[in-house]
Design a protein around this motif. Sequence first.
Motif, PDB file in Angstrom:
ATOM      1  N   ASN A   1       0.835  -1.214   0.000  1.00 10.95           N
ATOM      2  CA  ASN A   1       0.000   0.000   0.000  1.00 10.95           C
ATOM      3  C   ASN A   1       0.864   1.255   0.000  1.00 10.95           C
ATOM      4  O   ASN A   1       0.567   2.243  -0.676  1.00 10.95           O
ATOM      5  CB  ASN A   1      -0.925   0.005   1.225  1.00 10.95           C
ATOM      6  CG  ASN A   1      -2.017  -1.035   1.124  1.00 10.95           C
ATOM      7  OD1 ASN A   1      -2.391  -1.430   0.018  1.00 10.95           O
ATOM      8  ND2 ASN A   1      -2.533  -1.492   2.260  1.00 10.95           N
ATOM      9  N   GLY A   2       1.965   1.196   0.807  1.00 12.58           N
ATOM     10  CA  GLY A   2       2.872   2.346   0.848  1.00 12.58           C
ATOM     11  C   GLY A   2       3.503   2.608  -0.504  1.00 12.58           C
ATOM     12  O   GLY A   2       3.604   3.755  -0.956  1.00 12.58           O
ATOM     13  N   LEU A   3       3.921   1.482  -1.163  1.00 16.26           N
ATOM     14  CA  LEU A   3       4.519   1.627  -2.500  1.00 16.26           C
ATOM     15  C   LEU A   3       3.502   2.179  -3.504  1.00 16.26           C
ATOM     16  O   LEU A   3       3.831   3.006  -4.355  1.00 16.26           O
ATOM     17  CB  LEU A   3       5.049   0.268  -2.975  1.00 16.26           C
ATOM     18  CG  LEU A   3       6.289  -0.256  -2.221  1.00 16.26           C
ATOM     19  CD1 LEU A   3       6.623  -1.680  -2.667  1.00 16.26           C
ATOM     20  CD2 LEU A   3       7.491   0.666  -2.449  1.00 16.26           C
ATOM     21  N   THR A   4       2.254   1.664  -3.367  1.00 17.93           N
ATOM     22  CA  THR A   4       1.188   2.166  -4.262  1.00 17.93           C
ATOM     23  C   THR A   4       0.960   3.654  -4.043  1.00 17.93           C
ATOM     24  O   THR A   4       0.840   4.436  -5.004  1.00 17.93           O
ATOM     25  CB  THR A   4      -0.119   1.401  -4.008  1.00 17.93           C
ATOM     26  OG1 THR A   4       0.092   0.009  -4.243  1.00 17.93           O
ATOM     27  CG2 THR A   4      -1.225   1.907  -4.929  1.00 17.93           C
TER      28      THR A   4
ATOM     29  N   GLU B   1       1.434   6.548  -6.661  1.00 21.29           N
ATOM     30  CA  GLU B   1       0.356   7.498  -6.976  1.00 21.29           C
ATOM     31  C   GLU B   1       0.781   8.929  -6.671  1.00 21.29           C
ATOM     32  O   GLU B   1       0.482   9.855  -7.440  1.00 21.29           O
ATOM     33  CB  GLU B   1      -0.897   7.140  -6.162  1.00 21.29           C
ATOM     34  CG  GLU B   1      -1.543   5.841  -6.604  1.00 21.29           C
ATOM     35  CD  GLU B   1      -2.709   5.459  -5.712  1.00 21.29           C
ATOM     36  OE1 GLU B   1      -2.895   6.157  -4.664  1.00 21.29           O
ATOM     37  OE2 GLU B   1      -3.437   4.500  -6.042  1.00 21.29           O
ATOM     38  N   THR B   2       1.474   9.105  -5.523  1.00 19.68           N
ATOM     39  CA  THR B   2       1.948  10.446  -5.156  1.00 19.68           C
ATOM     40  C   THR B   2       2.947  10.966  -6.173  1.00 19.68           C
ATOM     41  O   THR B   2       2.924  12.135  -6.565  1.00 19.68           O
ATOM     42  CB  THR B   2       2.578  10.435  -3.753  1.00 19.68           C
ATOM     43  OG1 THR B   2       1.622   9.946  -2.814  1.00 19.68           O
ATOM     44  CG2 THR B   2       3.049  11.817  -3.350  1.00 19.68           C
ATOM     45  N   GLY B   3       3.854  10.063  -6.606  1.00 17.84           N
ATOM     46  CA  GLY B   3       4.845  10.460  -7.616  1.00 17.84           C
ATOM     47  C   GLY B   3       4.189  10.893  -8.910  1.00 17.84           C
ATOM     48  O   GLY B   3       4.569  11.905  -9.513  1.00 17.84           O
ATOM     49  N   GLU B   4       3.162  10.088  -9.323  1.00 14.79           N
ATOM     50  CA  GLU B   4       2.433  10.452 -10.544  1.00 14.79           C
ATOM     51  C   GLU B   4       1.696  11.779 -10.372  1.00 14.79           C
ATOM     52  O   GLU B   4       1.678  12.614 -11.277  1.00 14.79           O
ATOM     53  CB  GLU B   4       1.447   9.332 -10.889  1.00 14.79           C
ATOM     54  CG  GLU B   4       2.124   8.041 -11.327  1.00 14.79           C
ATOM     55  CD  GLU B   4       1.126   6.915 -11.527  1.00 14.79           C
ATOM     56  OE1 GLU B   4      -0.066   7.119 -11.175  1.00 14.79           O
ATOM     57  OE2 GLU B   4       1.522   5.851 -12.031  1.00 14.79           O
ATOM     58  N   ALA B   5       1.089  11.938  -9.174  1.00 12.76           N
ATOM     59  CA  ALA B   5       0.363  13.187  -8.901  1.00 12.76           C
ATOM     60  C   ALA B   5       1.320  14.374  -8.886  1.00 12.76           C
ATOM     61  O   ALA B   5       1.013  15.462  -9.422  1.00 12.76           O
ATOM     62  CB  ALA B   5      -0.372  13.092  -7.569  1.00 12.76           C
ATOM     63  N   VAL B   6       2.495  14.162  -8.271  1.00 15.97           N
ATOM     64  CA  VAL B   6       3.497  15.237  -8.225  1.00 15.97           C
ATOM     65  C   VAL B   6       3.962  15.599  -9.634  1.00 15.97           C
ATOM     66  O   VAL B   6       4.118  16.776  -9.971  1.00 15.97           O
ATOM     67  CB  VAL B   6       4.690  14.818  -7.336  1.00 15.97           C
ATOM     68  CG1 VAL B   6       5.860  15.783  -7.521  1.00 15.97           C
ATOM     69  CG2 VAL B   6       4.273  14.763  -5.881  1.00 15.97           C
ATOM     70  N   ALA B   7       4.173  14.556 -10.447  1.00 12.26           N
ATOM     71  CA  ALA B   7       4.606  14.814 -11.826  1.00 12.26           C
ATOM     72  C   ALA B   7       3.539  15.594 -12.598  1.00 12.26           C
ATOM     73  O   ALA B   7       3.844  16.542 -13.340  1.00 12.26           O
ATOM     74  CB  ALA B   7       4.906  13.485 -12.531  1.00 12.26           C
ATOM     75  N   LYS B   8       2.258  15.192 -12.366  1.00 17.27           N
ATOM     76  CA  LYS B   8       1.154  15.892 -13.033  1.00 17.27           C
ATOM     77  C   LYS B   8       1.048  17.334 -12.553  1.00 17.27           C
ATOM     78  O   LYS B   8       0.869  18.265 -13.346  1.00 17.27           O
ATOM     79  CB  LYS B   8      -0.149  15.147 -12.770  1.00 17.27           C
ATOM     80  CG  LYS B   8      -1.331  15.727 -13.525  1.00 17.27           C
ATOM     81  CD  LYS B   8      -2.581  14.899 -13.283  1.00 17.27           C
ATOM     82  CE  LYS B   8      -3.768  15.490 -14.043  1.00 17.27           C
ATOM     83  NZ  LYS B   8      -5.010  14.710 -13.810  1.00 17.27           N
ATOM     84  N   ILE B   9       1.169  17.480 -11.210  1.00 19.51           N
ATOM     85  CA  ILE B   9       1.101  18.835 -10.640  1.00 19.51           C
ATOM     86  C   ILE B   9       2.247  19.689 -11.160  1.00 19.51           C
ATOM     87  O   ILE B   9       2.087  20.878 -11.442  1.00 19.51           O
ATOM     88  CB  ILE B   9       1.127  18.769  -9.091  1.00 19.51           C
ATOM     89  CG1 ILE B   9      -0.186  18.160  -8.573  1.00 19.51           C
ATOM     90  CG2 ILE B   9       1.349  20.147  -8.481  1.00 19.51           C
ATOM     91  CD1 ILE B   9      -0.191  17.865  -7.086  1.00 19.51           C
ATOM     92  N   LYS B  10       3.412  19.045 -11.294  1.00 14.84           N
ATOM     93  CA  LYS B  10       4.575  19.776 -11.797  1.00 14.84           C
ATOM     94  C   LYS B  10       4.334  20.269 -13.216  1.00 14.84           C
ATOM     95  O   LYS B  10       4.647  21.418 -13.563  1.00 14.84           O
ATOM     96  CB  LYS B  10       5.801  18.876 -11.755  1.00 14.84           C
ATOM     97  CG  LYS B  10       7.096  19.585 -12.119  1.00 14.84           C
ATOM     98  CD  LYS B  10       8.284  18.640 -11.969  1.00 14.84           C
ATOM     99  CE  LYS B  10       9.587  19.364 -12.350  1.00 14.84           C
ATOM    100  NZ  LYS B  10      10.752  18.471 -12.228  1.00 14.84           N
ATOM    101  N   GLU B  11       3.747  19.348 -14.042  1.00 12.05           N
ATOM    102  CA  GLU B  11       3.420  19.754 -15.415  1.00 12.05           C
ATOM    103  C   GLU B  11       2.398  20.890 -15.411  1.00 12.05           C
ATOM    104  O   GLU B  11       2.542  21.872 -16.150  1.00 12.05           O
ATOM    105  CB  GLU B  11       2.860  18.551 -16.182  1.00 12.05           C
ATOM    106  CG  GLU B  11       3.885  17.463 -16.454  1.00 12.05           C
ATOM    107  CD  GLU B  11       3.264  16.265 -17.148  1.00 12.05           C
ATOM    108  OE1 GLU B  11       2.035  16.317 -17.421  1.00 12.05           O
ATOM    109  OE2 GLU B  11       3.997  15.298 -17.438  1.00 12.05           O
TER     110      GLU B  11
END
Length: 358
Positions: A77-80, A84-94
């Motif tokens: 769950n932590g890895l998931t 998800e956080t990494g993807e969200a951060v990447a999206k937010i960064k974009e």
Amino acid sequence: RFLKDLDLGTDEVKAGVERFLPYSFKVVNEVAGRFLDAERRHVHTTPKSFLELLKLYCTLLGDKRGSIDASINRLANGLTKLKETGEAVAKIKEELQVLVAEAEDKKSVAMGIAEQVAREKAIVERETAVAAEEAKKCGSIADDVSKKQKDTEDDLAKAEPMVEAAMKALDTLNKKDMGECKTMSKPPKGVDDVFSACMVLLAGLNPNILVVKGKVKDRSWDASKKALFSNVAGFLEELRGFKSIVDEMGVPEVNWKEVRPYLAMEHFDADVILTKNKAAAGVASWVINIVKYYDVLVTVEPKRKALREANEQLAKANKKLSEVQARVAELEEKLAKLTTEYNEAEAAKQSAIDQVER
């Protein structure tokens, strides 16, 4: 039999566990024997103890597997969440990069509009000052026009009684009285001077009056009768319309000069002439009053001219003022539109900056 349905992974591990458990029970029994020899105390082991060992192993194995599974699930769950956080951060960064770019664009637009607003505001202020100055000039000119108009009207008002007297004198004339004058071969003293003066005033206007170098060629009684009484009705209409010509300054200047000697004559008086001829008295009164009217008009004419010029100047000033005011209104409308655009751009810029800061 007890471990048959228990999942121990590979067969090799299962075989090792099956060998270890009896071995451990055997070792316990051996240690219990040595404990008895050394301590003289008994430690009993029974087949039930072995079964309890098997049950304890199964329980501990289940608990351990449950704990490990829980840890695995937490880790998964932590890895998931990390993914998800990494993807969200990447999206937010974009998105943030897009917002930063938009904020910069909107900031540039706002700055450009602000500069344009400043320029247009300066123009509006300058044109407004010009309009105020023009309005001030118009006010000054209007005051001058009002003053000149009042002076002119006051002077012309002084001439009204003279015009009324002249017109009233004409009202006393009729064809019958004029016809009597026409039949006179030799008029009473002064009557001929009245009609001679009348010819002088009409010189250059009445085609029947012969003029040489601007002056009446023949001022005799016969010449007067021929020029004036050949068409009595026309002559009377000519006298009634003479004022309009005077108002337009259409009477030759020499006529006014030539008539002066007649007015200086002692007998050139309406009351005096009335004792000699009624028609001649009316004409004498008309001549006297029309000359007086002209004299007043001459003094008023410069004022009338000045008034006309002032009115023309006022009209030009008002036209210029209207043009300037229209220009100011146009510029103010443009400035208001630009100000609205600037406020909208500024709000959009601030909104973009706030989103970036969040």
